[in-house]
Design an enzyme around this catalytic site. Structure first.
Site, mmCIF file in Angstrom:
data_model
loop_
_atom_site.group_PDB
_atom_site.id
_atom_site.type_symbol
_atom_site.label_atom_id
_atom_site.label_comp_id
_atom_site.label_asym_id
_atom_site.label_seq_id
_atom_site.Cartn_x
_atom_site.Cartn_y
_atom_site.Cartn_z
ATOM 1 N N GLU A 22 -9.338 -10.204 -8.037
ATOM 2 C CA GLU A 22 -8.374 -9.110 -7.849
ATOM 3 C C GLU A 22 -7.193 -9.233 -8.818
ATOM 4 O O GLU A 22 -6.729 -8.229 -9.360
ATOM 5 C CB GLU A 22 -7.901 -9.088 -6.392
ATOM 6 N N ARG A 56 2.432 -6.698 9.463
ATOM 7 C CA ARG A 56 1.726 -5.628 10.182
ATOM 8 C C ARG A 56 2.175 -5.565 11.643
ATOM 9 O O ARG A 56 2.247 -4.490 12.234
ATOM 10 C CB ARG A 56 0.215 -5.847 10.070
ATOM 11 N N TYR A 106 -12.247 -2.632 -3.565
ATOM 12 C CA TYR A 106 -12.784 -2.773 -2.196
ATOM 13 C C TYR A 106 -14.311 -2.771 -2.173
ATOM 14 O O TYR A 106 -14.908 -2.414 -1.162
ATOM 15 C CB TYR A 106 -12.243 -1.657 -1.309
ATOM 16 N N HIS A 161 -1.928 -5.466 1.367
ATOM 17 C CA HIS A 161 -3.184 -6.144 1.071
ATOM 18 C C HIS A 161 -2.871 -7.519 0.501
ATOM 19 O O HIS A 161 -1.953 -7.666 -0.305
ATOM 20 C CB HIS A 161 -3.990 -5.359 0.021
ATOM 21 N N ASN A 207 -1.975 0.043 6.963
ATOM 22 C CA ASN A 207 -1.435 -1.215 7.487
ATOM 23 C C ASN A 207 -0.609 -1.985 6.446
ATOM 24 O O ASN A 207 -0.524 -3.206 6.461
ATOM 25 C CB ASN A 207 -2.563 -2.071 8.068
ATOM 26 N N LYS A 239 0.834 -1.208 0.000
ATOM 27 C CA LYS A 239 0.000 0.000 0.000
ATOM 28 C C LYS A 239 0.870 1.261 0.000
ATOM 29 O O LYS A 239 2.078 1.198 0.271
ATOM 30 C CB LYS A 239 -0.934 -0.061 1.213
HETATM 31 N N1 UDP Z 1 -9.591 -0.735 7.438
HETATM 32 C C1 UDP Z 1 -9.802 0.465 8.097
HETATM 33 N N2 UDP Z 1 -10.589 0.469 9.230
HETATM 34 C C2 UDP Z 1 -11.161 -0.646 9.715
HETATM 35 C C3 UDP Z 1 -10.958 -1.871 9.051
HETATM 36 C C4 UDP Z 1 -10.174 -1.886 7.904
HETATM 37 O O1 UDP Z 1 -9.306 1.497 7.667
HETATM 38 O O2 UDP Z 1 -11.866 -0.580 10.740
HETATM 39 C C5 UDP Z 1 -8.784 -0.754 6.198
HETATM 40 C C6 UDP Z 1 -7.429 -1.444 6.355
HETATM 41 O O3 UDP Z 1 -6.503 -0.747 5.513
HETATM 42 C C7 UDP Z 1 -7.718 -2.828 5.813
HETATM 43 C C8 UDP Z 1 -8.675 -2.517 4.663
HETATM 44 O O4 UDP Z 1 -9.492 -1.469 5.206
HETATM 45 O O5 UDP Z 1 -6.548 -3.491 5.387
HETATM 46 C C9 UDP Z 1 -9.538 -3.665 4.204
HETATM 47 O O6 UDP Z 1 -10.220 -4.200 5.310
HETATM 48 P P1 UDP Z 1 -10.354 -5.780 5.508
HETATM 49 O O7 UDP Z 1 -11.351 -6.014 6.577
HETATM 50 O O8 UDP Z 1 -10.571 -6.435 4.184
HETATM 51 O O9 UDP Z 1 -8.910 -6.168 6.106
HETATM 52 P P2 UDP Z 1 -7.682 -6.998 5.446
HETATM 53 O O10 UDP Z 1 -8.276 -8.070 4.583
HETATM 54 O O11 UDP Z 1 -6.848 -5.999 4.671
HETATM 55 O O12 UDP Z 1 -6.922 -7.545 6.626
HETATM 56 MG MG MG Z 2 -9.678 -7.896 3.047
#
Ligand code: UDP
Ligand code: MG
Length: 140
Positions: free
Chosen positions: A128, A104, A51, A117, A114, A11
């Site tokens: 994707e 992370r 997303y 992805h 974080n 990211k």
């Molecule tokens: N994210 C955020 N706030 C939240 C949860 C997620 O900003 O409360 C962001 C974070 O960058 C995360 C992305 O949204 O990686 C996608 O969320 P997901 O639940 O898919 O998490 P991931 O699969 O990336 O662990």
């Molecule tokens: Mg995700």
């Protein structure tokens, strides 16, 4: 063990913090293979499509702003069980909960920024990978 392809994105925070080499190095040391990679500036439309499952979430706007804010490194990573292997290496979504030793857990302190992805399952991986790369852009 199934040989899988997964979509991985370093990211904008990872690029900004000059962590690209270090994070790619972790994936390579695990013996995963990078079969496509491109540094891109994601536009709003692509971010919203990528997303799309999160579009009702309260953090959606902030997430789209963040991932479109600077260059990101989009990749296709291949290897045995690559989807779950990459997810395990990433650690929990919230870096505060991510175990040390994960990406992370070792580099993050912000829930949105974080670093990485990775597709969360075979369906999302397929979707994707196809969203970001043509078949001809992946090495065989
Ligand atoms: N994210 C955020 N706030 C939240 C949860 C997620 O900003 O409360 C962001 C974070 O960058 C995360 C992305 O949204 O990686 C996608 O969320 P997901 O639940 O898919 O998490 P991931 O699969 O990336 O662990
Ligand atoms: Mg995700």
């Amino acid at each position: 063990m199934v040989n899988e392809k997964t979509f991985v994105m370093l990211k904008p925070d990872a690029v900004e913090r000059r962590l690209v080499g270090e994070l790619i190095s972790r994936l390579e040391k695990k013996n995963l293979r990078i079969i496509a990679a491109r540094l891109i500036r994601i536009d709003k439309k692509l971010a919203e499509t990528h997303y799309t499952e999160l579009k009702e979430k309260p953090f959606f706007k902030e997430l789209v702003k963040f991932v479109t804010d600077g260059p990101a490194l989009a990749m296709v990573v291949q290897g045995p069980n690559a989807i779950s292997v990459v997810r395990a290496m990433m650690g929990a979504t919230n870096p505060f909960n991510a175990t040390p030793g994960t990406i992370r857990g070792d580099y993050g302190l912000d829930l949105t920024k974080n670093l990485i992805h990775g597709s969360d399952g075979p369906e999302s991986a397929k979707r994707e990978v196809a969203l970001f790369f043509k078949e001809s852009e992946m090495v065989g």
